[in-house]
Scaffold this motif. Structure first.
Motif, mmCIF file in Angstrom:
data_model
loop_
_atom_site.group_PDB
_atom_site.id
_atom_site.type_symbol
_atom_site.label_atom_id
_atom_site.label_comp_id
_atom_site.label_asym_id
_atom_site.label_seq_id
_atom_site.Cartn_x
_atom_site.Cartn_y
_atom_site.Cartn_z
ATOM 1 N N UNK A 183 0.777 -1.226 0.000
ATOM 2 C CA UNK A 183 0.000 0.000 0.000
ATOM 3 C C UNK A 183 0.811 1.280 0.000
ATOM 4 N N UNK A 184 2.127 1.153 -0.130
ATOM 5 C CA UNK A 184 2.968 2.350 -0.109
ATOM 6 C C UNK A 184 3.775 2.467 -1.392
ATOM 7 N N UNK A 185 4.343 3.635 -1.594
ATOM 8 C CA UNK A 185 5.197 3.841 -2.751
ATOM 9 C C UNK A 185 6.588 3.266 -2.479
ATOM 10 N N UNK A 186 7.266 2.997 -3.556
ATOM 11 C CA UNK A 186 8.638 2.493 -3.423
ATOM 12 C C UNK A 186 9.522 3.589 -2.846
ATOM 13 N N UNK A 187 10.392 3.207 -1.917
ATOM 14 C CA UNK A 187 11.241 4.186 -1.263
ATOM 15 C C UNK A 187 12.697 3.756 -1.290
ATOM 16 N N UNK A 188 13.547 4.744 -1.234
ATOM 17 C CA UNK A 188 14.989 4.520 -1.227
ATOM 18 C C UNK A 188 15.423 3.886 0.079
ATOM 19 N N UNK A 189 16.377 2.954 -0.017
ATOM 20 C CA UNK A 189 16.943 2.315 1.161
ATOM 21 C C UNK A 189 18.439 2.620 1.275
ATOM 22 N N UNK A 190 19.188 2.308 0.217
ATOM 23 C CA UNK A 190 20.640 2.482 0.269
ATOM 24 C C UNK A 190 21.186 2.528 -1.149
ATOM 25 N N UNK A 191 22.396 3.065 -1.287
ATOM 26 C CA UNK A 191 23.050 3.108 -2.591
ATOM 27 C C UNK A 191 24.554 3.059 -2.407
ATOM 28 N N UNK A 192 25.221 2.545 -3.432
ATOM 29 C CA UNK A 192 26.669 2.465 -3.425
ATOM 30 C C UNK A 192 27.157 2.651 -4.849
ATOM 31 N N UNK A 193 28.280 3.333 -4.971
ATOM 32 C CA UNK A 193 28.844 3.505 -6.290
ATOM 33 C C UNK A 193 29.576 2.229 -6.691
ATOM 34 N N UNK A 194 29.600 1.940 -7.994
ATOM 35 C CA UNK A 194 30.226 0.708 -8.448
ATOM 36 C C UNK A 194 31.727 0.709 -8.170
ATOM 37 N N UNK A 195 32.330 1.876 -8.070
ATOM 38 C CA UNK A 195 33.728 1.976 -7.649
ATOM 39 C C UNK A 195 33.826 3.038 -6.567
ATOM 40 N N UNK A 196 34.828 2.921 -5.732
ATOM 41 C CA UNK A 196 34.963 3.883 -4.634
ATOM 42 C C UNK A 196 34.254 3.429 -3.384
ATOM 43 N N UNK A 197 34.231 4.289 -2.384
ATOM 44 C CA UNK A 197 33.710 3.923 -1.067
ATOM 45 C C UNK A 197 32.422 4.630 -0.702
ATOM 46 N N UNK A 198 31.837 5.365 -1.613
ATOM 47 C CA UNK A 198 30.660 6.164 -1.257
ATOM 48 C C UNK A 198 29.439 5.288 -1.057
ATOM 49 N N UNK A 199 28.808 5.441 0.092
ATOM 50 C CA UNK A 199 27.561 4.750 0.385
ATOM 51 C C UNK A 199 26.566 5.756 0.946
ATOM 52 N N UNK A 200 25.295 5.439 0.756
ATOM 53 C CA UNK A 200 24.232 6.344 1.173
ATOM 54 C C UNK A 200 23.098 5.510 1.753
#
Length: 124
Positions: free
Chosen positions: A42-59
């Protein structure tokens, strides 16, 4: 063309852990971002996490920060989402996705390819 297949979902109790995996096939580039999203009933899709294919950046979304960890294994073309201290409100279908070009990493419209999703159910 990029293909994504999620696995690792299941039924667990509150406080348990699960590790989701996303197998990535097709051509990838270091500039790609891999995202995890979820859609609860019953809810919209929401962001959970992300990571770049290279490097150390995570969100991370605030709701999962400190409990979930996103990682990747470039050699195996896999992306993982380690979920600890699961709560009933984490119940959802979880999707991995690829963002090839620019745009906000937490907006689903910037992602080009999606997996079919894997169900995570957390009982209280």
């Amino acid at each position: 063309q990029v293909q994504l297949v999620e696995s690792g979902g299941g039924l667990v109790q509150a406080g348990d852990s699960l590790r989701l995996s996303c197998a990535v096939s097709g051509r990838t580039f270091s500039s790609y971002y891999m995202g995890w999203f979820r859609r609860a009933p019953g809810q919209e899709r929401e962001f959970v996490a992300a990571i770049r294919w290279s490097g150390d950046s995570t969100y991370y979304a605030d709701s999962v920060k400190g409990r979930f960890t996103v990682s990747r294994d470039n050699a195996k073309n896999m992306v993982h989402l380690q979920m600890n201290s699961l709560k009933p409100e984490d119940t959802a279908v979880y999707y991995c996705a690829v963002r090839r070009y620019g745009g906000s990493y937490d907006h689903e419209r910037t992602y080009d390819y999606w997996g079919q999703g894997t169900q995570v159910t957390v009982s209280s």
